[in-house]
Design an enzyme around this catalytic site. Structure first.
Site, PDB file in Angstrom:
ATOM      1  N   ARG A   1       6.950 -13.880-106.995  1.00  0.00           N
ATOM      2  CA  ARG A   1       8.371 -14.200-107.151  1.00  0.00           C
ATOM      3  C   ARG A   1       9.074 -13.896-105.837  1.00  0.00           C
ATOM      4  O   ARG A   1       8.481 -13.360-104.916  1.00  0.00           O
ATOM      5  CB  ARG A   1       8.996 -13.368-108.278  1.00  0.00           C
ATOM      6  CG  ARG A   1       8.601 -11.909-108.224  1.00  0.00           C
ATOM      7  CD  ARG A   1       9.672 -10.985-108.700  1.00  0.00           C
ATOM      8  NE  ARG A   1      10.864 -11.015-107.873  1.00  0.00           N
ATOM      9  CZ  ARG A   1      10.973 -10.397-106.682  1.00  0.00           C
ATOM     10  NH1 ARG A   1       9.942  -9.714-106.163  1.00  0.00           N
ATOM     11  NH2 ARG A   1      12.098 -10.462-105.991  1.00  0.00           N
TER      12      ARG A   1
ATOM     13  N   ASP B   1      18.271 -17.077-103.632  1.00  0.00           N
ATOM     14  CA  ASP B   1      17.279 -18.046-104.106  1.00  0.00           C
ATOM     15  C   ASP B   1      17.659 -19.469-103.761  1.00  0.00           C
ATOM     16  O   ASP B   1      16.799 -20.342-103.690  1.00  0.00           O
ATOM     17  CB  ASP B   1      17.096 -17.895-105.614  1.00  0.00           C
ATOM     18  CG  ASP B   1      16.325 -16.635-105.960  1.00  0.00           C
ATOM     19  OD1 ASP B   1      15.092 -16.708-106.069  1.00  0.00           O
ATOM     20  OD2 ASP B   1      16.953 -15.568-106.083  1.00  0.00           O
TER      21      ASP B   1
ATOM     22  N   ASN C   1      21.692 -16.075-106.670  1.00  0.00           N
ATOM     23  CA  ASN C   1      20.783 -14.938-106.564  1.00  0.00           C
ATOM     24  C   ASN C   1      20.613 -14.327-107.953  1.00  0.00           C
ATOM     25  O   ASN C   1      21.238 -14.767-108.919  1.00  0.00           O
ATOM     26  CB  ASN C   1      21.332 -13.905-105.565  1.00  0.00           C
ATOM     27  CG  ASN C   1      20.287 -12.874-105.179  1.00  0.00           C
ATOM     28  OD1 ASN C   1      19.159 -13.225-104.830  1.00  0.00           O
ATOM     29  ND2 ASN C   1      20.638 -11.603-105.246  1.00  0.00           N
TER      30      ASN C   1
END
Length: 321
Positions: free
Chosen positions: A45, A224, A234
């Site tokens: 991740r 992200d 995020n």
């Protein structure tokens, strides 16, 4: 610490982030299905690490043969919010006509670049933090995990901590536990302990109180996906942190490689927000903790408007929307 994600013996090798901090475990992923499963259950991740996973996944598909483009599409859509995943897939896929070896070489080049770019971005951000925050040593607040584990091998927002700690400029890091999967308490705290950086874990709901008590000099987060206007997607809870930071006059700095900037999206309203399994909130270790049939709102991310951000920093320096 070794790379979070790498290639060895014709397989993708990852640090299994679901096992930390209790166990440091490596997983070998030898099929696209295994990679997609690892991405979905967050064994790998973090936006930059997902970019590497996307590229290596295409390389794995090319090595195995079959319909590589179909496999690539499945990988690219394994998680919708982090733009780096599809970016890594597209970058490796561009080499497909040159053969599997060329695809793998491109993916491996991406791994090396990720380490270098994040070191550069976090170095730029460290200088911005020092300019914004006169107090020494610094008390920093971290949300989710934006360290080595979220990238190939260095870190984005937590990379700022490594730079500052090397210079003796960090008093402590307040680590938001980060609901619902505790990436802060499990992963960021583990990284800080490995690096011998002083830290304290706090519930997410304590962050505003910590600022009110004067315990925070700067908030550091990763991203992200960053829209063209600078809006930042995020981990859930980031938006609330930004609001609290603005109210208390605390600088709020976002650090990410430029691959996280998606200029095809005008603003944060266009960013798809992933929603997680309800059981992440209704159960704890498999035991129900809510009334039967409880409805759940469990977004994995939120969007912070650019006007609440002190600086978005990439390897090119401060981002200009």
């Amino acid at each position: 610490m070794r790379r979070t994600i790498d290639w060895a013996d014709d397989a993708i090798v990852i640090i299994d982030q679901t096992a930390l901090p209790g166990e440091y475990r490596l997983l070998e992923l030898r099929t696209v299905d295994e990679l997609v499963d690892a991405v979905k259950r967050l064994a790998v991740r973090g936006a930059p690490a997902l970019g590497a996973a996307g590229a290596l996944g295409v390389a794995l598909a090319a090595k195995r043969g079959g319909d590589v483009r179909k496999h690539a599409e499945v990988i690219a859509h394994a998680r919708p919010t982090a733009v780096n995943l599809a970016w890594g897939v597209e970058r490796a896929l561009a080499k497909l006509d040159e053969g599997a070896d060329a695809v793998l070489a491109e993916a491996q080049a991406l791994l090396t670049e990720d380490e270098e770019l994040n070191k550069t971005a976090s170095k730029h951000a460290a200088e911005i933090v020092l300019a914004e925050c006169p107090r020494r040593p610094l008390r920093l607040l971290s949300h989710c995990n934006a360290g080595r584990l979220a990238t190939v091998g260095w870190g984005s927002a937590l990379g700022v901590v490594w730079h500052l700690h090397d210079r003796g400029l960090v008093e402590e890091v307040l680590v938001d536990e980060t609901r619902p999967l505790l990436q802060g308490a499990r992963l960021t705290a583990w990284e800080l302990a490995q690096a011998k950086v002083p830290y304290r874990v706090q519930p997410d709901s304590a962050a505003a109180a910590a600022m009110a008590r004067g315990l925070v000099d700067c908030v550091l987060v990763g991203a992200d996906r960053i829209a063209a206007n600078g809006d930042v997607a995020n981990k859930i809870g980031t938006y609330g942190l930004a609001i609290a930071a603005r109210h208390h006059g605390v600088p709020f700095v976002v650090v990410a490689p430029s691959s996280t900037v998606d200029r095809s999206i005008a603003d944060g309203a266009g960013i798809a927000i992933e929603e997680r399994d309800a059981r992440e909130l209704t159960e704890y270790a498999g035991v129900p903790i809510t009334p039967p049939g409880a409805e759940v709102f469990n977004p994995a991310f939120d969007v912070t408007p650019y006007e609440l951000v002190t600086a978005v920093v990439t390897e090119h320096g401060r981002l200009t929307p």
